[in-house]
Design an enzyme around this catalytic site. Sequence first.
Site, PDB file in Angstrom:
ATOM      1  N   THR A   1     -32.551 -35.552 -39.471  1.00 50.06           N
ATOM      2  CA  THR A   1     -32.854 -34.884 -40.723  1.00 50.06           C
ATOM      3  C   THR A   1     -31.804 -33.796 -40.934  1.00 50.06           C
ATOM      4  O   THR A   1     -30.890 -33.650 -40.102  1.00 50.06           O
ATOM      5  CB  THR A   1     -34.296 -34.357 -40.739  1.00 50.06           C
TER       6      THR A   1
ATOM      7  N   HIS B   1     -48.199 -34.221 -41.318  1.00 52.10           N
ATOM      8  CA  HIS B   1     -48.942 -33.715 -40.166  1.00 52.10           C
ATOM      9  C   HIS B   1     -50.429 -33.985 -40.382  1.00 52.10           C
ATOM     10  O   HIS B   1     -51.008 -33.532 -41.365  1.00 52.10           O
ATOM     11  CB  HIS B   1     -48.676 -32.214 -39.982  1.00 52.10           C
TER      12      HIS B   1
ATOM     13  N   GLY C   1     -54.075 -34.530 -25.286  1.00 49.69           N
ATOM     14  CA  GLY C   1     -54.875 -35.068 -26.384  1.00 49.69           C
ATOM     15  C   GLY C   1     -55.445 -36.422 -25.991  1.00 49.69           C
ATOM     16  O   GLY C   1     -54.723 -37.290 -25.499  1.00 49.69           O
TER      17      GLY C   1
ATOM     18  N   GLN D   1     -40.705 -32.416 -37.971  1.00 44.83           N
ATOM     19  CA  GLN D   1     -39.739 -33.331 -37.344  1.00 44.83           C
ATOM     20  C   GLN D   1     -39.702 -33.088 -35.824  1.00 44.83           C
ATOM     21  O   GLN D   1     -40.732 -32.801 -35.259  1.00 44.83           O
ATOM     22  CB  GLN D   1     -38.354 -33.183 -37.996  1.00 44.83           C
TER      23      GLN D   1
HETATM   24  P1  GDP Z   1     -47.107 -34.931 -36.474  1.00 45.74           P
HETATM   25  O1  GDP Z   1     -46.155 -35.313 -37.546  1.00 45.74           O
HETATM   26  O2  GDP Z   1     -46.419 -34.549 -35.210  1.00 45.74           O
HETATM   27  O3  GDP Z   1     -48.092 -33.882 -36.889  1.00 45.74           O
HETATM   28  O4  GDP Z   1     -47.933 -36.238 -36.140  1.00 45.74           O
HETATM   29  P2  GDP Z   1     -48.586 -37.282 -37.209  1.00 45.74           P
HETATM   30  O5  GDP Z   1     -49.779 -36.647 -37.809  1.00 45.74           O
HETATM   31  O6  GDP Z   1     -47.542 -37.802 -38.111  1.00 45.74           O
HETATM   32  O7  GDP Z   1     -48.948 -38.476 -36.260  1.00 45.74           O
HETATM   33  C1  GDP Z   1     -49.775 -38.301 -35.157  1.00 45.74           C
HETATM   34  C2  GDP Z   1     -51.008 -39.213 -35.324  1.00 45.74           C
HETATM   35  O8  GDP Z   1     -51.684 -39.287 -34.098  1.00 45.74           O
HETATM   36  C3  GDP Z   1     -52.016 -38.696 -36.319  1.00 45.74           C
HETATM   37  O9  GDP Z   1     -52.641 -39.793 -36.927  1.00 45.74           O
HETATM   38  C4  GDP Z   1     -52.995 -37.925 -35.469  1.00 45.74           C
HETATM   39  O10 GDP Z   1     -54.306 -37.865 -36.021  1.00 45.74           O
HETATM   40  C5  GDP Z   1     -52.998 -38.764 -34.226  1.00 45.74           C
HETATM   41  N1  GDP Z   1     -53.245 -38.023 -32.975  1.00 45.74           N
HETATM   42  C6  GDP Z   1     -52.826 -36.788 -32.599  1.00 45.74           C
HETATM   43  N2  GDP Z   1     -53.175 -36.541 -31.327  1.00 45.74           N
HETATM   44  C7  GDP Z   1     -53.824 -37.656 -30.888  1.00 45.74           C
HETATM   45  C8  GDP Z   1     -54.399 -38.038 -29.638  1.00 45.74           C
HETATM   46  O11 GDP Z   1     -54.382 -37.300 -28.655  1.00 45.74           O
HETATM   47  N3  GDP Z   1     -54.962 -39.291 -29.583  1.00 45.74           N
HETATM   48  C9  GDP Z   1     -54.981 -40.147 -30.645  1.00 45.74           C
HETATM   49  N4  GDP Z   1     -55.533 -41.343 -30.493  1.00 45.74           N
HETATM   50  N5  GDP Z   1     -54.437 -39.820 -31.831  1.00 45.74           N
HETATM   51  C10 GDP Z   1     -53.867 -38.596 -31.938  1.00 45.74           C
HETATM   52  P1  IMO Z   2     -43.032 -35.079 -38.814  1.00 49.42           P
HETATM   53  O1  IMO Z   2     -42.992 -33.585 -39.054  1.00 49.42           O
HETATM   54  C1  IMO Z   2     -40.799 -38.761 -38.217  1.00 49.42           C
HETATM   55  C2  IMO Z   2     -36.925 -39.075 -40.227  1.00 49.42           C
HETATM   56  C3  IMO Z   2     -36.824 -40.110 -41.310  1.00 49.42           C
HETATM   57  C4  IMO Z   2     -35.351 -40.482 -41.193  1.00 49.42           C
HETATM   58  C5  IMO Z   2     -34.702 -39.148 -40.869  1.00 49.42           C
HETATM   59  C6  IMO Z   2     -34.090 -38.436 -42.069  1.00 49.42           C
HETATM   60  O2  IMO Z   2     -44.197 -35.745 -39.444  1.00 49.42           O
HETATM   61  O3  IMO Z   2     -42.871 -35.387 -37.363  1.00 49.42           O
HETATM   62  P2  IMO Z   2     -35.142 -37.138 -44.138  1.00 49.42           P
HETATM   63  O4  IMO Z   2     -36.068 -37.603 -45.219  1.00 49.42           O
HETATM   64  O5  IMO Z   2     -35.632 -35.979 -43.352  1.00 49.42           O
HETATM   65  O6  IMO Z   2     -33.736 -36.916 -44.642  1.00 49.42           O
HETATM   66  O7  IMO Z   2     -35.029 -38.408 -43.138  1.00 49.42           O
HETATM   67  O8  IMO Z   2     -35.717 -38.336 -40.297  1.00 49.42           O
HETATM   68  N1  IMO Z   2     -38.041 -38.111 -40.388  1.00 49.42           N
HETATM   69  C7  IMO Z   2     -39.177 -38.143 -39.682  1.00 49.42           C
HETATM   70  N2  IMO Z   2     -39.607 -39.031 -38.759  1.00 49.42           N
HETATM   71  N3  IMO Z   2     -41.548 -37.696 -38.513  1.00 49.42           N
HETATM   72  C8  IMO Z   2     -41.122 -36.776 -39.410  1.00 49.42           C
HETATM   73  O9  IMO Z   2     -41.769 -35.625 -39.649  1.00 49.42           O
HETATM   74  C9  IMO Z   2     -39.898 -37.016 -40.072  1.00 49.42           C
HETATM   75  N4  IMO Z   2     -39.199 -36.346 -41.014  1.00 49.42           N
HETATM   76  C10 IMO Z   2     -38.067 -37.022 -41.195  1.00 49.42           C
HETATM   77  O10 IMO Z   2     -37.665 -41.200 -41.063  1.00 49.42           O
HETATM   78  O11 IMO Z   2     -35.165 -41.322 -40.084  1.00 49.42           O
HETATM   79 MG    MG Z   3     -45.773 -36.894 -38.852  1.00 43.76          MG
END
Ligand code: GDP
Ligand code: IMO
Ligand code: MG
Length: 428
Positions: A238, A41, A413, A223
């Site tokens: 997952t 995250h 966002g 997830q």
């Molecule tokens: P999460 O797993 O749901 O918390 O999401 P991640 O952090 O894995 O991936 C979301 C990505 O998008 C991160 O690099 C954030 O900084 C970015 N992000 C989140 N909201 C926005 C948005 O509104 N615009 C842009 N450009 N990036 C965003």
């Molecule tokens: P956040 O919280 C995206 C996917 C993995 C794989 C499947 C099972 O950042 O959104 P695991 O290691 O959980 O047994 O893998 O789930 N996966 C995610 N994909 N964002 C995640 O978390 C994920 N957590 C697990 O890529 O396909």
């Molecule tokens: Mg993520």
Amino acid sequence: MPGIVIVGAQWGDEGKGKATDWLGDRVDFCVRYSGGNNAGHTVVVGGETFTLHLLPSGILNPGCRCVIGNGVVIDPGVLYEELDGLAARGVHVEHPLVSAAAHIITPYHQTIDKVTERFLGKRRIGTTGRGIGPAYSDKVNRVGVRVQDLLDADLLAAKVAASLENKNQLLVKVFNRRPIEAGPIVEALLAYGERLRPHVVDAARVLNGALDAGEVVLFEGAQAHHLDVDHGTYPYVTSSNPTAGGACTGTGVGPTRIDRVVGIVKAYTTRVGEGPFPTELTDADGATLRARGNEYGATTGRPRRCGWFDPLVVRQAAMVNAFTDIFLTKLDVLTGFERIPVCVGYDVPGLGRVGEWPLTEAQVEAATPVYEDIPGWTEDISGARTFDELPDACRAYVLRLEALCGTRISGVGVGPGREQTIIRHDLL
Ligand code: GDP
Ligand code: IMO
Ligand code: MG
């Protein structure tokens, strides 16, 4: 509105970290309820980027107390790597409270995760390799190690030995690997136990007490709906319940205490790992979305598969999770596309045109998306702070998504920064 759940509506990485952090200064408790350090995250504060895997994203807000619930699987090494990593960057955060009932990811879970994926070959899930599935398997098989076991040397030694008994048979006889020794694992876990000891709590009591006192509790999902072991694209999921119901089982808070469920929805669609993805683009548009959205996994660095917005995916999540609101993220990434296709249904062999998420795995695999084109916009929207500041075409895109999803879009966002958010309806 004291109990708020945040749930990813697609296949993860929707921007849950940003949404949680943004609400974080107005909430008293932020709690993780499922998953483990498979999550990544991202939170961007004052131009600095933080990637949190196990720590709740509210931790960067002073005054927000953090809890790791019983539904989470904890790799204690990762927990302390994250806490120590923040301290090394000069960010001093309070140690989260940790449920005594949460399960522990051990090195043998990671080993089994990796060898199983290798063994599966083409049928692999594409896991994060963090030991998540094997740790949850042990939980359900009733041979897991819990946080409370780390506080009792004899009990821990007995549990690890029992758990390794059949795993070592499997490792040696099926996977042709060396057996794993219990001793060093027990020793390392006991050391973590000593660090954890002052923070181990009955998290259900803490959180219910907070709700009784009228405090705001934010349940941070990891997830996403379509990665849920019950509701997702099984078996490409997952091993836990990221859906809103998981907030109850994963913390010990009853469903009548949840007031809002906020679906975090990316303005297009991405997925990491294997499994069906009807609107996936393997062409130049997919590459453009990946490049502009910087769509690379926050945990494993893998390129994310990218595709157009799919309201069938989101509507299914909205129904099962009872979304009260949607937080739409990454709208700014769509700037510059002349036209933006949005899926309005699937053609499924044998079924014809369908407007809702199909019943079976095979139907989802075989679905061909049907699109309508929405005109794009070229103006930079990353500085917009009100809905009215967005270009007409951009507003029209958001309103079309809102109509297609059937849930109000309360936040939008327009960039990764904490402040790059447009509020249409306040959540608190
Ligand atoms: P999460 O797993 O749901 O918390 O999401 P991640 O952090 O894995 O991936 C979301 C990505 O998008 C991160 O690099 C954030 O900084 C970015 N992000 C989140 N909201 C926005 C948005 O509104 N615009 C842009 N450009 N990036 C965003
Ligand atoms: P956040 O919280 C995206 C996917 C993995 C794989 C499947 C099972 O950042 O959104 P695991 O290691 O959980 O047994 O893998 O789930 N996966 C995610 N994909 N964002 C995640 O978390 C994920 N957590 C697990 O890529 O396909
Ligand atoms: Mg993520």
